[in-house]
Design an enzyme around this catalytic site. Structure first.
Site, PDB file in Angstrom:
ATOM      1  CG  ASN A  83      -1.719  -1.330   1.235  1.00 63.78           C
ATOM      2  OD1 ASN A  83      -1.814  -2.109   2.159  1.00 63.78           O
ATOM      3  ND2 ASN A  83      -2.515  -1.522  -0.048  1.00 63.78           N
ATOM      4  CB  VAL A  90       0.778   6.457   2.798  1.00 60.91           C
ATOM      5  CG1 VAL A  90      -0.158   5.540   3.289  1.00 60.91           C
ATOM      6  CG2 VAL A  90       2.357   6.355   3.216  1.00 60.91           C
ATOM      7  CB  CYS A  91      -2.065   3.978  -1.734  1.00 60.84           C
ATOM      8  SG  CYS A  91      -3.726   3.930  -2.754  1.00 60.84           S
ATOM      9  CB  ILE A  92      -4.578   4.168   3.473  1.00 56.08           C
ATOM     10  CG1 ILE A  92      -4.239   5.418   4.023  1.00 56.08           C
ATOM     11  CG2 ILE A  92      -3.475   3.080   3.888  1.00 56.08           C
ATOM     12  CD1 ILE A  92      -3.893   5.456   5.757  1.00 56.08           C
TER      13      ILE A  92
END
Length: 168
Positions: A83, A90-92
């Site tokens: 992620n 950051v990919c959330i």
């Protein structure tokens, strides 16, 4: 300009709260005392995870209309995680713009909401380190390795943790 000053006041309050009541697992402060919109964060690798013992630095950049829009978070330390994009972003879900997901992967309730704080964002990133989501990865290679070659994934993460310790 009003949105920018509202964002500035809110970020000053969150910084003051974190200084007064530090949260286990991370530390945060300003990159430059003259810019409340750029924060430096150090995340300690969560105990009992592959990242345990690591110290990972990241930058949080807040938009002038915060909290109506999410900040961006980018690891400046080396990171290997499904992620986290190869460039460290950051990919959330909670860092995605509010509202419906144009791709239909996330519910609006999973995306950015103005109630999120620096603390809740960083705690979500710590949770992400503990539980990778390989369903919609930012780093396809890391996700594939997480799924199919777990030993190789663990070896890379151990390397990243060791490197983070050397940077102290």
């Amino acid at each position: 300009m009003a949105a920018s000053s509202q964002a500035s006041l809110l970020l000053q309050k969150q910084l003051k709260d974190l200084m007064k009541n530090p949260v286990d697992g991370f530390s945060a402060g300003l990159v430059d005392d003259n810019n409340i919109f750029e924060w430096s964060v150090t995340i300690m690798g969560p105990p009992d995870t592959l990242y345990d013992g690591g110290y990972f630095n990241a930058l949080m950049s807040f938009p002038s209309n915060y909290p109506n829009s999410p900040p961006s978070v980018r690891f400046t330390s080396e990171m290997w995680h499904p992620n986290v994009y190869p460039d460290g972003r950051v990919c959330i879900s909670i860092l995605h713009p509010p509202g419906d997901d144009p791709n239909g992967y996330e519910l609006a309730s999973e995306r950015w909401m103005p109630v999120h704080t620096v603390e809740s964002i960083v705690l979500s990133i710590i949770s992400m380190l503990s539980s990778p989501n390989d369903e919609s990865p930012a780093n396809v290679e890391a996700a594939k390795e997480w799924r199919d070659e777990r030993d190789a994934f663990k070896k890379k993460v151990r390397h990243v943790v060791r490197r983070s310790q050397e940077m102290l």
